[in-house]
Scaffold this active site. Structure first.
Site, PDB file in Angstrom:
ATOM      1  N   SER A 286      32.400 -35.235  52.647  1.00  0.00           N
ATOM      2  CA  SER A 286      33.005 -34.116  53.280  1.00  0.00           C
ATOM      3  C   SER A 286      32.748 -32.944  52.417  1.00  0.00           C
ATOM      4  CB  SER A 286      34.301 -34.310  53.659  1.00  0.00           C
ATOM      5  OG  SER A 286      35.304 -34.082  52.590  1.00  0.00           O
ATOM      6  N   ASP A 287      32.648 -31.761  52.950  1.00  0.00           N
ATOM      7  CA  ASP A 287      33.134 -30.459  52.134  1.00  0.00           C
ATOM      8  C   ASP A 287      34.654 -30.534  51.626  1.00  0.00           C
ATOM      9  OD1 ASP A 287      32.873 -28.120  50.690  1.00  0.00           O
ATOM     10  OD2 ASP A 287      31.649 -27.384  52.173  1.00  0.00           O
ATOM     11  N   CYS A 288      34.920 -29.792  50.322  1.00  0.00           N
ATOM     12  CA  CYS A 288      36.401 -30.147  49.943  1.00  0.00           C
ATOM     13  C   CYS A 288      37.587 -29.869  50.964  1.00  0.00           C
ATOM     14  CB  CYS A 288      36.384 -29.436  48.583  1.00  0.00           C
ATOM     15  SG  CYS A 288      35.121 -30.137  47.488  1.00  0.00           S
TER      16      CYS A 288
ATOM     17  N   ALA B  52      37.475 -30.865  53.935  1.00  0.00           N
ATOM     18  CA  ALA B  52      37.013 -30.637  55.160  1.00  0.00           C
ATOM     19  C   ALA B  52      37.696 -31.761  56.116  1.00  0.00           C
ATOM     20  CB  ALA B  52      35.769 -30.916  55.348  1.00  0.00           C
TER      21      ALA B  52
END
Length: 769
Positions: free
Chosen positions: A293-295, A297
């Site tokens: 995931s993006d941070c 997310a």
């Protein structure tokens, strides 16, 4: 006996952390022979499964986040999944996987990606990524890295000129972006340029991660953030614009990582979309790697988007969709309760962990001491080496774009009696790097590099900062009046465009325009305007002003950018860069940044990018001048008519017959190709490197708003001495280059006449269905 083995493992693990790069399965530790995951003769998948089978539930959950703790009883060290290497190895983030706190203090800082893209040189991109991967391994071998997974490249389409992160991308064209993705991934991971290298045991030099999957190109605009933005994307735009770079990244680049984006696409969070992560990436494109995931997310799926009913539902959504690791702590905090509530099963967790440990094994981190294995001979001496710094200079030289040059104002004479250098970006170093940059090997400001040619060049900052809320116009004018030549170095920096900050207009900030026009008016001769920025700016006022003779776009040119700029200004290098994005006028800000449509509409929506935009432009995609002149001449096509041989062609609303690419099959697509050569002549007096861009357009063009005005087929660079001729050859495939997406996102090839264009030269090509 078991306690003794455990004690030996813990002691060995604790001792080894500081003395060598973190790794498992050291041959000098006899207990490693007990574990199948240490056996290099077994498959990666079997070894990964063996590790996972030995973990407790709590240990399994602990491994689902980017800062994965060690498992001392198995001799498995802690691992940091988050490291950055966008245009050089960087120590970015709250818990960076890379540290410049030991023998290695810096790494080669290449131009920001948008400027490297302007070179239109895939092999240059590959060589840059090779160096980044090599230096990353060197940092790891020096014991200053906690991981070898790097979250780059950013291959989102630079759809809107206001996007703060557009600087990180290769631009607005899917063909260019896809080619960049393939070149970067192959270079970083240790593959060959053509992708045919067999990696020893699948051993990666470093791991690349293509991001942000998908349709992500808005950060923070007028109160709308990426965390809640719901990108409404048509099937045609998804198939033709947003997805192709990721498909190339996976299928041709063979990336070992993907990052799912913050935003929702048509209502579904990217990290919770099984169609995107599992059916498309792993199923259709055969992705082999991990998905992060993006941070944070995962947390926003519940906290901000309200998509999930509870934190446990959010955990279930992402794990069942196919995500493997969470940048953040959400999975660490809520997976246990999700398991207890039967929202997820242990099998869901195991699936993710097998993907994660497989990548670590492929990096050679479970094969014993990495310094004694493949890539083990890369040392700190290989970081910031002369050849690497020379490549950074080459990349900056080849990316810088000459936008205007009236009466051959440039290059400047090296015998200039007096020179004034004015502007807030003239005497800076950090600005040259752009974002996601680590400490560079060296720093040279544009002013210092210019003074290498004109020692007594007079400097004035002109503005208090790039924001230019206060401009010392009178002082700058006085200096300009007394100089033989004037160079203004203006533009943007990370206070104006960056991650989590999109622009609201396209003009130069504050009083920059006032300063430029006042200095130009006062100067004895036409001035040179240099723009240091990532995104486009509306400089129509300068383009149309005769007192501004030359305009140069230098992007964020990296550690060697100041030197490269000076070399171009004084003629030691012939500029050849070409814009990888359209430069729009200021009134484009009337278009909502949230509108994801690429195609124009009868209601007045102008469309986006050179393919579909119908409106005035400051500078076109592909624009770029040189100190010489090039001419193009097509040679005869190998075949000027291509036949699709379809037994059941269909007919569209224009009464044109067409074939579905999916029904043609690989054999038919491979047959429906032709080759074309173009003779390129350098008609001037100066040698140069020149990117040749070939476009195609259908005879009906973009008149109905569904077809592109034109579409890039390919690009190749050629180096020619003065008065020299050379040839470049392109292969044109009907399926790959002449197809377009219909309204339901299916790629089709229409019959009719197509035109291949290079510059002002054109060649017809007929397609019969």
């Amino acid at each position: 006996m078991a306690k003794m083995i455990l004690l030996l493992l813990i002691l060995f693990f604790l001792h080894g952390v500081d003395s060598s790069p973190p790794h498992a399965c050291d041959a000098s530790n006899p207990t490693t022979k007990l574990f199948q995951f240490c056996r290099t003769d077994l498959s990666v998948n079997r070894r990964a499964r063996d590790i996972v089978s030995r973990l407790t539930v709590d240990e399994k959950i602990s491994q689902l986040v980017n800062s994965a703790p060690g498992i001392p009883r198995l001799g498995v060290p802690a691992y940091q999944w988050w490291s950055e290497a966008l245009h050089g190895v960087a120590d970015v983030g709250p818990t960076p996987g890379i540290r410049f706190n030991g023998m290695v203090k810096a790494a080669t800082s290449f131009p920001q990606v948008i400027l490297s893209a302007a070179s239109f040189d895939s092999y240059l991109w590959f060589r840059i990524a090779q160096v980044i991967g090599k230096e990353a391994r060197g940092v790891y071998n020096a014991g200053q890295a906690k991981g070898m997974t790097f979250w780059a490249p950013n291959i989102n389409i630079f759809r809107d000129p206001r996007w703060g992160r557009g600087q990180e991308t290769p631009g607005e064209d899917p063909t260019v972006t896809g080619a960049y993705a393939v070149a970067y991934v192959r270079g970083l991971q240790g593959d060959s340029f053509d992708g045919k290298k067999t990696l020893s045991g699948g051993h990666l030099q470093a791991s690349a991660c293509c991001k942000h999957f998908t349709a992500y190109d808005l950060d923070r605009w007028k109160g709308i953030t990426r965390y809640v933005f719901n990108a409404q994307v048509s099937l045609a735009d998804m198939a033709e614009t947003y997805q192709p770079p990721f498909k190339k990244c996976i299928e041709e680049g063979r990336a070992s990582g993907i990052m799912c984006a913050y935003n929702r696409v048509n209502g579904i969070p990217s990290c919770a979309d099984p169609n995107l992560l599992t059916r498309t990436a792993r199923g259709l494109w055969h992705f082999n790697g991990y998905i992060t995931s993006d941070c944070d997310a995962v947390s926003i799926i519940y906290d901000d988007q309200g998509y999930a009913k509870t934190p446990e539902h959010a955990v279930a959504d992402v794990l069942k969709a196919g995500m493997d690791v969470n940048c953040g702590s959400y999975l660490q905090n809520h997976t246990k309760s999700a398991l207890q509530q039967k929202k997820v099963s242990e099998a869901d967790i195991n699936r993710a962990l097998i993907n994660l440990f497989s990548v670590r094994i492929r990096l050679g981190l479970f094969n014993g001491d990495p310094t004694k294995l493949t890539y083990g001979n890369i040392s700190p001496n290989d970081i910031c080496s002369p050849s690497h710094q020379a490549l950074a200079l080459e990349a900056a030289r080849n990316g810088i774009v000459l936008l205007k040059n009236v009466l051959k104002l440039l290059p400047l004479s090296k015998r200039s009696v007096s020179l004034a250098v004015i502007g807030p970006n003239a005497h800076v170093t950090k600005t040259l790097l752009g974002n996601y940059a680590g400490p560079p090997c060296k720093n040279v400001t544009p002013l210092d590099a210019i003074r290498g040619y004109v020692k007594n060049a007079v400097y004035h900052k002109g503005c208090d900062s790039v924001a230019c809320s206060n401009a010392a116009v009178e002082q700058a004018v006085a200096i300009a009046r007394n100089a033989e030549r004037v160079v203004l170095i203006m533009g943007l920096d990370q206070t104006q465009e960056k991650e989590d900050m999109d622009r609201v207009d396209l003009s130069l900030p504050g009083k920059q325009r006032e300063l430029i026009t006042s200095v130009a008016k006062a100067a004895k001769r036409p001035v040179v305007l240099v723009l240091i920025c990532g995104g486009p700016v509306d400089v129509s006022f300068a383009k149309d002003n005769d007192k501004i003779g030359s305009i140069v776009w230098a992007g964020y040119p990296g550690e060697a950018g100041g030197v490269a700029l000076a070399e171009i200004l004084f003629g030691d290098h012939n500029p050849g860069g070409r814009l990888p994005v359209t430069w729009y006028p200021q009134n484009f800000v009337n278009v909502k940044m949230t509108d994801m449509r690429m195609r124009s509409s009868p209601s007045g929506y102008p469309g986006r990018t050179y393919r579909f935009y119908k409106g005035p432009k400051v500078f076109e995609f592909g624009h770029g001048l040189s100190y010489t002149t090039y001419s193009y001449q097509f040679k005869t096509l190998a075949q000027n008519t291509l036949y699709l041989n379809q037994s059941k062609p269909q007919t569209n609303s224009d009464s044109l017959r067409y074939a579905l690419v999916s029904e043609m099959g690989r054999e038919s697509c491979d047959t429906a190709k032709t080759k074309v050569s173009i003779v390129v002549e350098n008609q001037g007096e100066m040698a140069g490197k020149h990117p040749v861009l070939m476009f195609m357009r259908h005879e009906k063009g973009g008149e109905d708003g569904t077809r592109a005005e034109k579409q890039l087929v390919g690009f190749k660079s050629i180096v020619l001495s003065n008065r020299e001729k050379g040839e470049v050859e392109f292969e044109v495939g009907v399926c790959e280059h002449l197809s377009r997406a219909n309204e339901v996102g299916v790629m089709v090839v229409e019959e009719g006449k197509y035109f291949l264009t290079v510059g002002n030269s054109e060649l017809p090509l007929t397609v019969n269905v």
